[in-house]
Write a protein that holds these residues in place. Structure first.
Motif, PDB file in Angstrom:
ATOM      1  N   GLN A   1       0.667  -1.174   0.041  1.00 39.64           N
ATOM      2  CA  GLN A   1       0.026  -0.077   0.041  1.00 39.64           C
ATOM      3  C   GLN A   1       0.596   1.371   0.002  1.00 39.64           C
ATOM      4  O   GLN A   1       0.431   2.364  -0.275  1.00 39.64           O
ATOM      5  CB  GLN A   1      -0.887   0.003   1.232  1.00 39.64           C
ATOM      6  N   ILE A   2       2.215   0.935   0.144  1.00 42.13           N
ATOM      7  CA  ILE A   2       3.096   2.175   0.279  1.00 42.13           C
ATOM      8  C   ILE A   2       4.524   1.646  -0.064  1.00 42.13           C
ATOM      9  O   ILE A   2       4.504   0.386  -0.102  1.00 42.13           O
ATOM     10  CB  ILE A   2       3.185   3.024   1.446  1.00 42.13           C
ATOM     11  N   THR A   3       5.522   2.607  -0.658  1.00 37.09           N
ATOM     12  CA  THR A   3       6.845   2.062  -0.917  1.00 37.09           C
ATOM     13  C   THR A   3       7.550   2.630   0.105  1.00 37.09           C
ATOM     14  O   THR A   3       7.350   3.638   0.716  1.00 37.09           O
ATOM     15  CB  THR A   3       7.031   2.268  -2.322  1.00 37.09           C
ATOM     16  N   GLN A   4       8.865   2.227   0.220  1.00 35.00           N
ATOM     17  CA  GLN A   4       9.817   2.835   1.006  1.00 35.00           C
ATOM     18  C   GLN A   4      10.030   4.349   0.559  1.00 35.00           C
ATOM     19  O   GLN A   4      10.268   5.104   1.198  1.00 35.00           O
ATOM     20  CB  GLN A   4      10.990   1.857   1.187  1.00 35.00           C
ATOM     21  N   ALA A   5      10.168   4.337  -0.850  1.00 26.14           N
ATOM     22  CA  ALA A   5      10.444   5.510  -1.440  1.00 26.14           C
ATOM     23  C   ALA A   5       9.459   6.326  -0.977  1.00 26.14           C
ATOM     24  O   ALA A   5       9.790   7.992  -0.769  1.00 26.14           O
ATOM     25  CB  ALA A   5      10.587   5.579  -2.817  1.00 26.14           C
ATOM     26  N   GLU A   6       8.113   6.048  -0.873  1.00 25.94           N
ATOM     27  CA  GLU A   6       7.077   7.281  -0.393  1.00 25.94           C
ATOM     28  C   GLU A   6       7.384   7.411   0.937  1.00 25.94           C
ATOM     29  O   GLU A   6       7.206   8.687   1.546  1.00 25.94           O
ATOM     30  CB  GLU A   6       5.878   6.293  -0.623  1.00 25.94           C
ATOM     31  N   ILE A   7       7.708   6.557   1.854  1.00 30.46           N
ATOM     32  CA  ILE A   7       7.975   6.989   3.433  1.00 30.46           C
ATOM     33  C   ILE A   7       9.337   7.855   3.333  1.00 30.46           C
ATOM     34  O   ILE A   7       9.026   8.884   3.972  1.00 30.46           O
ATOM     35  CB  ILE A   7       8.343   5.668   4.028  1.00 30.46           C
ATOM     36  N   ASP A   8      10.202   7.659   2.686  1.00 25.69           N
ATOM     37  CA  ASP A   8      11.477   8.605   2.615  1.00 25.69           C
ATOM     38  C   ASP A   8      10.998   9.818   1.958  1.00 25.69           C
ATOM     39  O   ASP A   8      11.596  10.820   2.968  1.00 25.69           O
ATOM     40  CB  ASP A   8      12.488   7.819   1.821  1.00 25.69           C
ATOM     41  N   SER A   9      10.327   9.925   1.100  1.00 28.83           N
ATOM     42  CA  SER A   9       9.877  11.529   0.498  1.00 28.83           C
ATOM     43  C   SER A   9       8.887  12.087   1.147  1.00 28.83           C
ATOM     44  O   SER A   9       8.767  13.146   1.079  1.00 28.83           O
ATOM     45  CB  SER A   9       9.617  11.140  -0.842  1.00 28.83           C
ATOM     46  N   GLY A  10       7.958  11.418   1.867  1.00 28.45           N
ATOM     47  CA  GLY A  10       6.871  11.805   2.538  1.00 28.45           C
ATOM     48  C   GLY A  10       5.748  12.229   1.299  1.00 28.45           C
ATOM     49  O   GLY A  10       5.017  12.931   1.647  1.00 28.45           O
ATOM     50  N   ARG A  11       5.671  11.555   0.267  1.00 30.27           N
ATOM     51  CA  ARG A  11       4.991  11.920  -0.842  1.00 30.27           C
ATOM     52  C   ARG A  11       4.317  10.647  -1.552  1.00 30.27           C
ATOM     53  O   ARG A  11       5.158   9.801  -1.683  1.00 30.27           O
ATOM     54  CB  ARG A  11       5.600  12.908  -1.815  1.00 30.27           C
ATOM     55  N   MET A  12       3.043  10.588  -1.857  1.00 33.52           N
ATOM     56  CA  MET A  12       2.963   9.550  -3.022  1.00 33.52           C
ATOM     57  C   MET A  12       3.367   9.560  -4.140  1.00 33.52           C
ATOM     58  O   MET A  12       3.443  10.672  -4.945  1.00 33.52           O
ATOM     59  CB  MET A  12       1.187   9.757  -3.020  1.00 33.52           C
ATOM     60  N   LEU A  13       3.838   8.448  -4.595  1.00 37.76           N
ATOM     61  CA  LEU A  13       4.821   8.237  -5.829  1.00 37.76           C
ATOM     62  C   LEU A  13       4.191   7.309  -6.565  1.00 37.76           C
ATOM     63  O   LEU A  13       4.647   7.041  -7.907  1.00 37.76           O
ATOM     64  CB  LEU A  13       6.105   7.859  -5.454  1.00 37.76           C
ATOM     65  N   GLN A  14       3.231   6.492  -6.384  1.00 36.99           N
ATOM     66  CA  GLN A  14       2.508   5.558  -7.074  1.00 36.99           C
ATOM     67  C   GLN A  14       0.777   5.632  -6.816  1.00 36.99           C
ATOM     68  O   GLN A  14       0.541   6.105  -5.708  1.00 36.99           O
ATOM     69  CB  GLN A  14       3.047   4.243  -6.848  1.00 36.99           C
ATOM     70  N   ALA A  15       0.024   5.091  -7.740  1.00 42.95           N
ATOM     71  CA  ALA A  15      -1.373   5.266  -7.527  1.00 42.95           C
ATOM     72  C   ALA A  15      -1.674   4.510  -6.265  1.00 42.95           C
ATOM     73  O   ALA A  15      -1.260   3.561  -6.055  1.00 42.95           O
ATOM     74  CB  ALA A  15      -2.075   4.642  -8.894  1.00 42.95           C
ATOM     75  N   PRO A  16      -2.757   5.045  -5.662  1.00 39.98           N
ATOM     76  CA  PRO A  16      -3.171   4.409  -4.245  1.00 39.98           C
ATOM     77  C   PRO A  16      -3.656   2.806  -4.531  1.00 39.98           C
ATOM     78  O   PRO A  16      -4.166   2.587  -5.636  1.00 39.98           O
ATOM     79  CB  PRO A  16      -4.416   5.217  -3.838  1.00 39.98           C
ATOM     80  N   ALA A  17      -3.221   1.907  -3.671  1.00 39.28           N
ATOM     81  CA  ALA A  17      -3.612   0.489  -3.790  1.00 39.28           C
ATOM     82  C   ALA A  17      -5.168   0.626  -3.432  1.00 39.28           C
ATOM     83  O   ALA A  17      -5.577   1.353  -2.680  1.00 39.28           O
ATOM     84  CB  ALA A  17      -2.928  -0.176  -2.920  1.00 39.28           C
ATOM     85  N   PRO A  18      -5.869  -0.317  -4.224  1.00 39.89           N
ATOM     86  CA  PRO A  18      -7.538  -0.418  -3.986  1.00 39.89           C
ATOM     87  C   PRO A  18      -7.745  -1.012  -2.587  1.00 39.89           C
ATOM     88  O   PRO A  18      -6.889  -1.890  -2.180  1.00 39.89           O
ATOM     89  CB  PRO A  18      -7.876  -1.377  -4.896  1.00 39.89           C
ATOM     90  N   ILE A  19      -8.599  -0.609  -1.966  1.00 40.64           N
ATOM     91  CA  ILE A  19      -8.965  -1.123  -0.369  1.00 40.64           C
ATOM     92  C   ILE A  19     -10.391  -1.356  -0.638  1.00 40.64           C
ATOM     93  O   ILE A  19     -11.331  -0.756  -1.336  1.00 40.64           O
ATOM     94  CB  ILE A  19      -8.740  -0.016   0.920  1.00 40.64           C
ATOM     95  N   SER A  20     -10.845  -2.580   0.193  1.00 39.53           N
ATOM     96  CA  SER A  20     -12.262  -2.971   0.307  1.00 39.53           C
ATOM     97  C   SER A  20     -13.027  -2.057   0.787  1.00 39.53           C
ATOM     98  O   SER A  20     -14.432  -1.883   0.911  1.00 39.53           O
ATOM     99  CB  SER A  20     -12.337  -4.280   0.348  1.00 39.53           C
ATOM    100  N   LYS A  21     -12.701  -1.351   1.882  1.00 45.41           N
ATOM    101  CA  LYS A  21     -13.716  -0.701   2.769  1.00 45.41           C
ATOM    102  C   LYS A  21     -12.799   0.570   3.233  1.00 45.41           C
ATOM    103  O   LYS A  21     -11.725   0.602   3.502  1.00 45.41           O
ATOM    104  CB  LYS A  21     -13.789  -1.469   4.317  1.00 45.41           C
ATOM    105  N   LYS A  22     -13.727   1.697   3.390  1.00 43.79           N
ATOM    106  CA  LYS A  22     -13.266   3.281   3.765  1.00 43.79           C
ATOM    107  C   LYS A  22     -14.052   3.416   5.228  1.00 43.79           C
ATOM    108  O   LYS A  22     -15.120   3.178   5.186  1.00 43.79           O
ATOM    109  CB  LYS A  22     -13.500   3.941   2.950  1.00 43.79           C
ATOM    110  N   LEU A  23     -13.292   4.102   6.132  1.00 47.99           N
ATOM    111  CA  LEU A  23     -13.881   4.728   7.261  1.00 47.99           C
ATOM    112  C   LEU A  23     -14.149   6.086   7.172  1.00 47.99           C
ATOM    113  O   LEU A  23     -12.906   6.859   6.824  1.00 47.99           O
ATOM    114  CB  LEU A  23     -13.001   4.474   8.758  1.00 47.99           C
ATOM    115  N   PHE A  24     -15.400   6.644   7.085  1.00 51.26           N
ATOM    116  CA  PHE A  24     -15.479   8.047   6.730  1.00 51.26           C
ATOM    117  C   PHE A  24     -15.845   8.784   8.057  1.00 51.26           C
ATOM    118  O   PHE A  24     -15.899   8.183   9.195  1.00 51.26           O
ATOM    119  CB  PHE A  24     -16.765   8.291   6.007  1.00 51.26           C
ATOM    120  N   ALA A  25     -15.392  10.039   8.227  1.00 47.84           N
ATOM    121  CA  ALA A  25     -15.140  10.595   9.627  1.00 47.84           C
ATOM    122  C   ALA A  25     -16.536  10.800  10.202  1.00 47.84           C
ATOM    123  O   ALA A  25     -16.663  10.470  11.430  1.00 47.84           O
ATOM    124  CB  ALA A  25     -14.772  12.188   9.297  1.00 47.84           C
TER     125      ALA A  25
END
Lengths: 219, 57
Positions: A86-110
């Motif tokens: 769902q994330i890559t090490q490069a995204e953690i290191d850069s603090g930015r999204m670098l690839q399209a989000p992985a699909p998830i089956s459920k979302k929690l809304f506020a």
């Protein structure tokens, strides 16, 4: 796994530092975000509570002991998201999204958070089996050193105790941590403190919640 | 408990509950002495995190 989180009986850390009578729930703004991230990702159903505990426990011991509560939560969350792609090490290191989000089956809304928190995620299950042990019976805990998750502390392995209460039929965390939904009878076991800590202990008894496969019948 | 700044006199029965499953245990603290006339609101201000885990003086 026998690592830094299993602290029962460890010594030499010195006095508890933080004893303010009305300790704040959060000590920094980022801690609120880590709690929110953890809840939001937990609600996607990508893993269960035991998987997330196992992830936190797999933080290297030196780092674990030097980390605050929410730092460990954040480290565990990163491990889980990395493992799920769902994330890559490069995204953690850069603090930015670098690839399209992985699909998830459920979302929690506020708006749904209070209801979701109130509902919880119970781990007790229906069963038509009968508990193997009775209240008052003497049992002995198994000796084991699993490389995965377990809820039987090191200090309580290979010790005699008595069944204090039968708590129901709950998912077995040791295998639930790797996604197996199998439940067992759960017992509160009373150990004489001297059985665990020796005759010089100042405690009377220690109570540990034990799943049935942690326990052996003592003839 | 000494590390929490709370030393108990000899003869107090100490029972430790290690919350290893999803069951949670809350300690109902003993009321401090001389609290007979205090209101619930006043009493609530005396209950701390440490008293709920059984280590407050």
């Amino acid at each position: 796994m026998n690592t830094a989180h299993d602290m029962g009986g460890m010594q030499g850390f010195g006095p508890i530092q933080e004893t303010e009578p009305n300790a704040p729930l959060f000590h920094a703004e980022w801690e609120k975000r880590v709690l929110a991230l953890t809840l939001a990702m937990g609600a996607t159903g990508s893993w269960n509570i035991d998987t997330s505990r196992a992830a936190r426990e797999s933080v290297l011991p030196a780092a674990y002991l030097n980390s605050s509560y929410f730092e460990i939560w954040f480290a565990g969350l990163q491990k889980l998201m990395l493992a799920k792609g769902q994330i890559t090490q490069a995204e953690i290191d850069s603090g930015r999204m670098l690839q399209a989000p992985a699909p998830i089956s459920k979302k929690l809304f506020a708006a749904d958070v209070p209801a979701a928190l109130a509902k919880g995620s119970p781990v007790d299950q229906p069963t038509d089996t009968t508990a193997q042990f009775k209240v008052g019976e003497t049992v002995r805990t198994i000796v084991m050193n699993p490389i995965g998750h377990t809820r039987l502390p090191r200090y309580a392995r290979g010790r005699n105790g008595t069944i204090e209460a039968i708590r129901g039929f709950h998912y077995f965390p040791d295998t639930h941590a790797v996604g197996v939904e199998e439940a067992q009878w759960l017992y509160t076991v009373r150990f004489d403190a001297a059985e665990l800590w020796g005759k010089d202990t100042t405690a009377s008894a220690v109570y540990v919640d034990c799943w049935q496969s942690y326990l052996l019948r003592v003839a | 408990m000494n590390d929490f700044g709370h030393s108990l006199p000899d003869g107090v029965d100490i029972r430790v509950w290690d919350s290893t499953a999803e069951i949670r245990y809350l300690v109902l603290p003993l009321p401090p002495k001389n609290v007979g006339d205090l209101s619930v609101v006043q009493l609530e201000t005396m209950v701390s995190r440490d008293s709920m885990i059984g280590v407050a003086p």
